[in-house]
Design an enzyme around this catalytic site. Structure first.
Site, mmCIF file in Angstrom:
data_model
loop_
_atom_site.group_PDB
_atom_site.id
_atom_site.type_symbol
_atom_site.label_atom_id
_atom_site.label_comp_id
_atom_site.label_asym_id
_atom_site.label_seq_id
_atom_site.Cartn_x
_atom_site.Cartn_y
_atom_site.Cartn_z
ATOM 1 N N HIS A 237 0.819 -1.207 0.000
ATOM 2 C CA HIS A 237 0.000 0.000 0.000
ATOM 3 C C HIS A 237 0.857 1.263 0.000
ATOM 4 C CE1 HIS A 237 -2.834 3.095 0.934
ATOM 5 N NE2 HIS A 237 -2.043 3.487 1.915
ATOM 6 N N HIS B 140 -12.415 8.013 3.897
ATOM 7 C CA HIS B 140 -12.087 7.720 5.295
ATOM 8 C C HIS B 140 -12.117 8.983 6.156
ATOM 9 C CE1 HIS B 140 -10.625 3.506 4.738
ATOM 10 N NE2 HIS B 140 -10.464 3.930 3.487
HETATM 11 CU CU LIG Z 1 -9.811 2.927 1.943
#
Ligand SMILES: [Cu+2]
Length: 175
Positions: free
Chosen positions: A101, A151
């Site tokens: 990531h 988020h």
């Molecule tokens: Cu996410």
């Protein structure tokens, strides 16, 4: 030159220019939408998606977000937005290549990683984002049937597996 002859010449030039421009435009096909569900299951906005020669363009508007701050924006792998599960139903980031990531990761990023976006003082996120790692279909890199996610916090672009981006506030299945 008479006025009529002049106009004819202009028209001829205009049509020739138009035909030339049309020849140079690559075919652009495929559009999609995503309706966002908030943390309590309420409607909070939508995204319009379109295929361009440079990637998938995502035009998004979502309300009810924490005002005046950066938030993470990703494609998650599963097209399921269940507020009762805090949108955990959408699974992890879309990552068809098995990468790490984040833009700061040596072996990153996930195809579903995208830059943080800024929420206005009115709590509305308005953004246009290009993602050139995905396609608007159901193929190997396709995101139709997957989910867009906003988020509570910004993505730090390095923490595995999701950038320490916090709670899932708004989720939309791409159709
Ligand atoms: Cu996410």
């Amino acid at each position: 030159m008479t006025n009529i002859a002049f106009l004819a010449a202009v028209a001829l030039t205009a049509s020739a220019t138009f035909a030339g421009a049309a020849d140079q435009v690559a075919p652009v096909t495929g559009t999609g939408t995503a309706k966002f569900v908030g943390a309590k299951g309420e409607d909070v906005g939508k995204a319009d998606l379109s295929t361009t020669p440079s990637g998938v363009l995502i035009n998004v508007e979502i309300k009810g977000l924490p005002a005046s701050q950066w938030v993470a924006f990703h494609v998650h792998e599963t097209g399921s937005c269940d507020a009762a599960s805090h949108h955990e139903s959408a699974g992890g980031h879309f990552n068809p290549d098995g990468k790490e990531h984040g833009y700061q990761a040596a072996n990153g990023p996930h195809a579903g990683d995208m830059p943080n976006q800024y929420v206005g003082s009115d709590g509305v996120l308005r953004a246009q984002v290009i993602n050139d790692a995905v396609t608007l279909d159901k193929g190997e890199t396709g995101i139709v049937g997957r989910a867009l996610m906003v988020h509570a916090k910004p993505d730090d672009y390095k923490t595995q597996p999701s950038g320490a981006a916090g709670d899932r506030l708004a989720c939309g299945v791409i159709e």
